[in-house]
Design a protein around this motif. Structure first.
Motif, mmCIF file in Angstrom:
data_model
loop_
_atom_site.group_PDB
_atom_site.id
_atom_site.type_symbol
_atom_site.label_atom_id
_atom_site.label_comp_id
_atom_site.label_asym_id
_atom_site.label_seq_id
_atom_site.Cartn_x
_atom_site.Cartn_y
_atom_site.Cartn_z
ATOM 1 N N THR A 90 1.975 40.940 126.044
ATOM 2 C CA THR A 90 2.850 42.084 126.345
ATOM 3 C C THR A 90 3.532 41.936 127.701
ATOM 4 N N THR A 91 3.362 40.780 128.330
ATOM 5 C CA THR A 91 4.015 40.505 129.610
ATOM 6 C C THR A 91 5.051 39.410 129.410
ATOM 7 N N ASN A 92 5.714 39.039 130.489
ATOM 8 C CA ASN A 92 6.672 37.925 130.393
ATOM 9 C C ASN A 92 6.041 36.610 130.848
ATOM 10 N N ILE A 93 4.706 36.549 130.820
ATOM 11 C CA ILE A 93 3.974 35.347 131.220
ATOM 12 C C ILE A 93 3.598 34.546 129.976
ATOM 13 N N THR A 94 3.913 33.261 129.986
ATOM 14 C CA THR A 94 3.535 32.384 128.884
ATOM 15 C C THR A 94 2.397 31.477 129.331
ATOM 16 N N VAL A 95 1.581 31.051 128.367
ATOM 17 C CA VAL A 95 0.428 30.204 128.656
ATOM 18 C C VAL A 95 0.438 29.031 127.676
ATOM 19 N N ASN A 96 0.512 27.832 128.216
ATOM 20 C CA ASN A 96 0.541 26.631 127.390
ATOM 21 C C ASN A 96 -0.281 25.538 128.056
ATOM 22 N N ALA A 153 8.168 25.383 131.651
ATOM 23 C CA ALA A 153 8.269 26.272 132.808
ATOM 24 C C ALA A 153 9.686 26.788 133.034
ATOM 25 N N THR A 154 10.678 26.051 132.587
ATOM 26 C CA THR A 154 12.066 26.460 132.811
ATOM 27 C C THR A 154 12.760 26.941 131.542
ATOM 28 N N ASP A 155 12.008 27.143 130.477
ATOM 29 C CA ASP A 155 12.567 27.604 129.202
ATOM 30 C C ASP A 155 13.137 29.013 129.375
ATOM 31 N N THR A 156 14.436 29.153 129.218
ATOM 32 C CA THR A 156 15.070 30.453 129.433
ATOM 33 C C THR A 156 14.712 31.467 128.352
ATOM 34 N N ASP A 157 14.332 31.010 127.154
ATOM 35 C CA ASP A 157 13.898 31.937 126.104
ATOM 36 C C ASP A 157 12.548 32.556 126.447
ATOM 37 N N ASN A 158 11.709 31.797 127.151
ATOM 38 C CA ASN A 158 10.391 32.258 127.580
ATOM 39 C C ASN A 158 9.577 32.812 126.418
ATOM 40 N N THR A 159 9.629 32.126 125.274
ATOM 41 C CA THR A 159 8.913 32.595 124.088
ATOM 42 C C THR A 159 7.817 31.638 123.621
ATOM 43 N N THR A 160 7.790 30.418 124.133
ATOM 44 C CA THR A 160 6.778 29.459 123.717
ATOM 45 C C THR A 160 5.482 29.754 124.462
#
Length: 76
Positions: free
Chosen positions: A12-18, A56-63
């Motif tokens: 539910t945040t704009n933080i992605t974890v991979n 880290a630079t993915d503008t979609d920020n969905t992965t």
């Protein structure tokens, strides 16, 4: 498992974890010189960090919640 759980916790945040496996990279980390590591098949630092940089630079920020190597996503 930690990557998936943390990604779910932060969904539910704009933080992605991979998680990214850069493979063998020509550094001194393994106790040998970068040149010797290269002779044994290690890739350049630029090659090793490319997938991390892409995520880290993915503008979609969905992965999120993925495991990748330098070729891209790897099935869990």
């Amino acid at each position: 498992m930690f990557t998936i759980q943390l990604a779910k916790e932060l969904q539910t945040t704009n933080i992605t974890v991979n998680a990214v496996d850069p493979g063998m990279v020509a550094t001194e980390f393994g106790g040998i010189t970068p040149e010797l590591a290269s002779q044994h098949g290690a890739k350049s630092i630029a090659h090793g960090i490319q997938r991390t940089t892409d995520l880290a630079t993915d503008t979609d920020n969905t992965t999120t919640g993925t495991f990748s190597n330098t070729d891209g996503p790897v099935a869990w």
